[in-house]
Design a protein around this motif. Structure first.
Motif, PDB file in Angstrom:
ATOM      1  N   ASP A 144      41.911  42.335  40.464  1.00 12.24           N
ATOM      2  CA  ASP A 144      40.715  42.317  39.557  1.00 12.24           C
ATOM      3  C   ASP A 144      41.918  42.545  38.647  1.00 12.24           C
ATOM      4  O   ASP A 144      41.367  44.534  37.953  1.00 12.24           O
ATOM      5  CB  ASP A 144      39.732  43.025  40.388  1.00 12.24           C
ATOM      6  CG  ASP A 144      38.388  42.775  39.153  1.00 12.24           C
ATOM      7  OD1 ASP A 144      38.621  41.935  38.091  1.00 12.24           O
ATOM      8  OD2 ASP A 144      37.800  43.650  39.022  1.00 12.24           O
ATOM      9  N   PHE A 145      42.556  42.323  37.952  1.00 10.16           N
ATOM     10  CA  PHE A 145      43.359  43.235  36.252  1.00 10.16           C
ATOM     11  C   PHE A 145      42.355  43.018  35.409  1.00 10.16           C
ATOM     12  O   PHE A 145      41.721  41.937  35.288  1.00 10.16           O
ATOM     13  CB  PHE A 145      44.349  42.359  36.821  1.00 10.16           C
ATOM     14  CG  PHE A 145      45.438  42.479  37.079  1.00 10.16           C
ATOM     15  CD1 PHE A 145      45.970  43.852  37.599  1.00 10.16           C
ATOM     16  CD2 PHE A 145      46.167  41.095  38.622  1.00 10.16           C
ATOM     17  CE1 PHE A 145      47.822  43.852  38.406  1.00 10.16           C
ATOM     18  CE2 PHE A 145      47.288  41.363  39.584  1.00 10.16           C
ATOM     19  CZ  PHE A 145      47.628  42.678  39.276  1.00 10.16           C
ATOM     20  N   GLN A 146      42.580  43.778  34.944  1.00 10.79           N
ATOM     21  CA  GLN A 146      41.192  43.774  33.651  1.00 10.79           C
ATOM     22  C   GLN A 146      42.054  43.765  32.566  1.00 10.79           C
ATOM     23  O   GLN A 146      41.315  43.233  31.584  1.00 10.79           O
ATOM     24  CB  GLN A 146      40.240  44.629  34.003  1.00 10.79           C
ATOM     25  CG  GLN A 146      39.613  44.948  35.213  1.00 10.79           C
ATOM     26  CD  GLN A 146      38.041  43.886  34.969  1.00 10.79           C
ATOM     27  OE1 GLN A 146      37.737  43.527  33.765  1.00 10.79           O
ATOM     28  NE2 GLN A 146      37.896  43.598  36.038  1.00 10.79           N
ATOM     29  N   ALA A 148      44.759  42.305  30.064  1.00 12.48           N
ATOM     30  CA  ALA A 148      46.129  41.364  30.007  1.00 12.48           C
ATOM     31  C   ALA A 148      47.730  42.222  30.153  1.00 12.48           C
ATOM     32  O   ALA A 148      48.586  41.456  30.613  1.00 12.48           O
ATOM     33  CB  ALA A 148      46.167  40.732  28.590  1.00 12.48           C
ATOM     34  N   LYS A 149      47.914  43.052  29.126  1.00 11.13           N
ATOM     35  CA  LYS A 149      48.992  43.237  29.428  1.00 11.13           C
ATOM     36  C   LYS A 149      49.052  43.757  30.976  1.00 11.13           C
ATOM     37  O   LYS A 149      50.847  43.934  31.277  1.00 11.13           O
ATOM     38  CB  LYS A 149      48.863  44.311  28.504  1.00 11.13           C
ATOM     39  CG  LYS A 149      50.251  45.402  27.966  1.00 11.13           C
ATOM     40  CD  LYS A 149      50.672  46.183  27.171  1.00 11.13           C
ATOM     41  CE  LYS A 149      51.719  46.603  26.195  1.00 11.13           C
ATOM     42  NZ  LYS A 149      51.743  47.581  25.470  1.00 11.13           N
ATOM     43  N   THR A 150      48.375  44.709  31.218  1.00  7.03           N
ATOM     44  CA  THR A 150      48.312  45.474  33.150  1.00  7.03           C
ATOM     45  C   THR A 150      49.158  44.150  34.111  1.00  7.03           C
ATOM     46  O   THR A 150      49.765  44.308  34.206  1.00  7.03           O
ATOM     47  CB  THR A 150      47.682  45.434  33.137  1.00  7.03           C
ATOM     48  OG1 THR A 150      47.259  46.970  32.620  1.00  7.03           O
ATOM     49  CG2 THR A 150      47.811  46.560  34.379  1.00  7.03           C
ATOM     50  N   PHE A 151      47.965  43.164  33.576  1.00  2.61           N
ATOM     51  CA  PHE A 151      48.552  41.753  34.391  1.00  2.61           C
ATOM     52  C   PHE A 151      49.976  41.611  34.285  1.00  2.61           C
ATOM     53  O   PHE A 151      50.658  41.773  35.409  1.00  2.61           O
ATOM     54  CB  PHE A 151      47.781  40.962  34.053  1.00  2.61           C
ATOM     55  CG  PHE A 151      48.086  39.295  34.693  1.00  2.61           C
ATOM     56  CD1 PHE A 151      47.762  39.645  36.331  1.00  2.61           C
ATOM     57  CD2 PHE A 151      48.537  38.342  34.511  1.00  2.61           C
ATOM     58  CE1 PHE A 151      48.332  38.078  36.334  1.00  2.61           C
ATOM     59  CE2 PHE A 151      48.794  37.040  34.987  1.00  2.61           C
ATOM     60  CZ  PHE A 151      49.369  37.120  36.119  1.00  2.61           C
ATOM     61  N   ARG A 182      49.222  35.924  30.551  1.00  2.00           N
ATOM     62  CA  ARG A 182      47.920  36.275  30.272  1.00  2.00           C
ATOM     63  C   ARG A 182      48.262  36.369  28.257  1.00  2.00           C
ATOM     64  O   ARG A 182      49.316  37.420  28.072  1.00  2.00           O
ATOM     65  CB  ARG A 182      47.011  37.700  30.745  1.00  2.00           C
ATOM     66  CG  ARG A 182      46.267  36.656  32.073  1.00  2.00           C
ATOM     67  CD  ARG A 182      45.484  37.554  32.529  1.00  2.00           C
ATOM     68  NE  ARG A 182      44.967  37.728  33.724  1.00  2.00           N
ATOM     69  CZ  ARG A 182      44.168  37.952  35.115  1.00  2.00           C
ATOM     70  NH1 ARG A 182      44.155  39.230  34.455  1.00  2.00           N
ATOM     71  NH2 ARG A 182      44.035  37.382  36.079  1.00  2.00           N
ATOM     72  N   LYS A 183      47.223  35.730  27.694  1.00  2.00           N
ATOM     73  CA  LYS A 183      47.812  35.781  26.300  1.00  2.00           C
ATOM     74  C   LYS A 183      46.700  37.975  25.982  1.00  2.00           C
ATOM     75  O   LYS A 183      46.320  37.794  26.200  1.00  2.00           O
ATOM     76  CB  LYS A 183      46.785  35.096  25.698  1.00  2.00           C
ATOM     77  CG  LYS A 183      46.784  33.653  25.339  1.00  2.00           C
ATOM     78  CD  LYS A 183      46.522  33.232  24.339  1.00  2.00           C
ATOM     79  CE  LYS A 183      47.255  31.070  24.500  1.00  2.00           C
ATOM     80  NZ  LYS A 183      46.210  30.648  23.292  1.00  2.00           N
TER      81      LYS A 183
END
Length: 389
Positions: A144-146, A148-151, A182-183
Motif C-alpha cells: 500500500d505505497f501511498q 509515488a516517489k516512495t514507490f 508512478r508519475k
C-alpha cells in the motif's frame, strides 16, 4: 572454558571455546550461539566470520531456518526435494545484487533496507524463477505505497535483483518489465526574492559573531554561485582558478564521505562574479585566521573539520528566516535563487544551464516561469489594457 587470551584479536562474535570455534550474534532480541566444525586456525576463523555474517543477514531478513543452522554445524538434514537445491532463491539473488551493485555506500545501504523491509518477507525463500508479475503486483497492493516517489524508490532495488537474474541466466523474462514507475509531481522551484536574500544576508552579518561569522559568507557564496550544499562543502582551494575567475565543481560530500562525482555525475566550471569573489576571499581569510591547515574551503567552525553534512549552515538560515519573518524555504533554495536572478536579468539560458550543471532542456522545464524576466508582467498588463479599450 573459553580461551580469552587472544579473544580481542578475533573477529566480533567469534571465539575459541574448548578447542572449537563458536560464533554468536543477536538479532531482534534473540541470541544465537553456534559451535562450528572448523579447526581454530586462521583460515577456520575467517570462515567462521563469514558464516556468522551470512546467518545474521538471514536472521535480519526473517529467513534463518533450523536447516541453515544444522548445515553450518555439519549436521546432514535429509532433503524432501533434492531438485529444489539447485534453484536460486530470491534472497540469494538479492545478496548478489547488493554485492555487484556499482552504487555508492549510502545507496547500497538504502537498497539493503528496502529489500529487507518490503520484499524479503514475501519472496526470500521463493525460487527467483517462480516469481511472476502477478506475485509482485499482489505484494505492491499489500504494501500500500501511498507516495509515488516512495514507490519508485522501493522498486528500484527490486528491478536490480531481477535484472541481475536475467543477466545470470536464472530467468529468461523479467517480471518487472510490466511494472512501471508512478508519475511524480515535479514541484516548481521556490526561490527567495532578491529582497529576501539581501535581508537574510544582512541579518546574518549583524547577528553572527566570532567563528559563526563564517556562515554569513557561506550563504553569500551559496546565493551567488548556485552550488548545491554537497558541492560547496567539498570545495577545495586547489579547485579555484583566480587568474580566470572560475572554480571547478567535480565532487561532492555526503554524510562525511567525499564522492568523486557531483549529483548529476557531470563536472562543470563555475564563473565567479563580484559577490561570490568577495565571499570566497572572506572564507579563505576566515580559514587563515583560524589557523586551519587543510585544502578544504569550507570547515565547520565548531568541529574545525570538513562538514559531515549541511545541517549546521541550514540551521543558521532557518534562524535568520524566523527572525526576519520570511516564509520558510529549504536552504537548498539558495541555488534556485541564483538561477532565477540570472534568468530575470536576461542572462543567456545556455550559460545559466552550464553554471548549474543542468541540460538546457532541464533548465527550461524547471525555470520556465522566470525565462522571460519581467515580460510576464508586461503580458498581464496587456490584458488590463484590452479590458479598458
Amino acid at each position: 572454558m573459553a580461551d580469552r587470551a587472544d579473544e580481542k584479536a578475533l573477529p566480533p562474535g567469534v571465539r575459541i571455546r574448548d578447542g572449537a570455534i563458536e560464533i554468536n550474534f543477536s538479532v531482534k532480541k534473540q541470541r544465537y550461539f553456534i559451535t562450528l566444525p572448523h579447526p581454530p586456525t586462521a583460515e577456520g576463523i575467517r570462515t567462521a566470520a563469514k558464516i556468522k555474517s551470512d546467518l545474521k543477514t538471514k536472521a535480519k531478513w526473517g529467513i534463518l531456518t533450523e536447516a541453515d543452522i544444522s548445515k553450518v554445524k555439519g549436521i546432514e538434514i535429509p532433503e524432501n526435494n533434492p531438485a529444489d537445491e539447485e534453484q536460486v532463491l530470491f534472497q540469494d539473488m538479492a545478496q548478489k545484487f547488493l554485492k555487484f551493485s556499482g552504487a555508492n555506500k549510502d545507496s547500497k545501504n538504502g537498497y539493503r533496507k528496502i529489500l529487507e523491509f518490503h520484499w524479503m518477507p514475501y519472496f526470500a525463500l521463493t525460487p527467483i524463477s517462480n516469481i511472476t508479475t502477478e506475485d509482485i503486483e499482489e505484494v505492491i497492493i499489500d504494501r500500500d505505497f501511498q507516495i509515488a516517489k516512495t514507490f519508485n524508490n522501493c522498486v528500484t532495488p527490486l528491478r536490480g535483483v531481477f535484472e541481475l537474474a536475467v543477466k545470470h541466466n536464472q530467468i529468461s523474462a523479467n517480471p518487472m518489465n510490466k511494472i512501471k514507475n508512478r508519475k511524480v509531481q515535479v514541484e516548481t522551484p521556490d526561490p527567495f526574492t532578491r529582497k529576501e536574500m539581501e535581508t537574510l544576508l544582512a541579518w546574518l552579518d549583524k547577528s553572527l559573531h566570532d567563528e559563526d561569522k563564517f556562515y554569513r559568507w557561506y550563504f553569500e557564496f551559496a546565493f551567488w554561485t548556485g552550488c548545491r550544499p554537497s558541492e560547496m562543502i567539498a570545495l577545495r582551494e586547489s579547485d579555484i582558478d583566480w587568474f580566470n575567475g572560475t572554480f571547478k565543481v567535480n565532487k561532492s560530500r555526503v554524510r562525511g564521505l567525499e564522492k568523486k562525482v557531483t549529483k548529476t555525475h557531470t563536472s562543470r566550471e563555475v564563473y565567479l562574479n563580484e559577490r561570490s569573489t568577495l565571499a570566497l576571499k572572506a572564507l579563505l581569510q576566515f580559514k587563515k585566521d583560524q589557523g586551519y591547515q587543510t585544502d578544504y574551503v569550507m570547515l565547520c567552525p565548531k568541529t574545525k573539520e570538513p562538514f559531515f553534512n549541511e545541517k549546521p549552515p541550514r540551521e543558521r538560515l532557518v534562524e535568520a528566516m524566523k527572525a526576519c519573518s520570511i516564509r520558510h524555504r529549504p536552504a537548498y533554495n539558495a541555488r534556485h535563487t541564483y538561477a532565477t536572478m540570472l534568468l530575470m536579468d536576461g542572462v543567456n539560458p545556455m550559460f545559466v544551464a552550464d553554471q548549474l550543471g543542468h541540460s538546457l532542456q532541464m533548465l527550461i522545464k524547471r525555470y520556465t516561469k522566470w525565462l522571460h524576466g519581467d515580460k510576464n508582467k508586461q503580458e498581464i498588463a496587456k490584458l488590463s489594457v484590452a479590458r479598458t479599450a
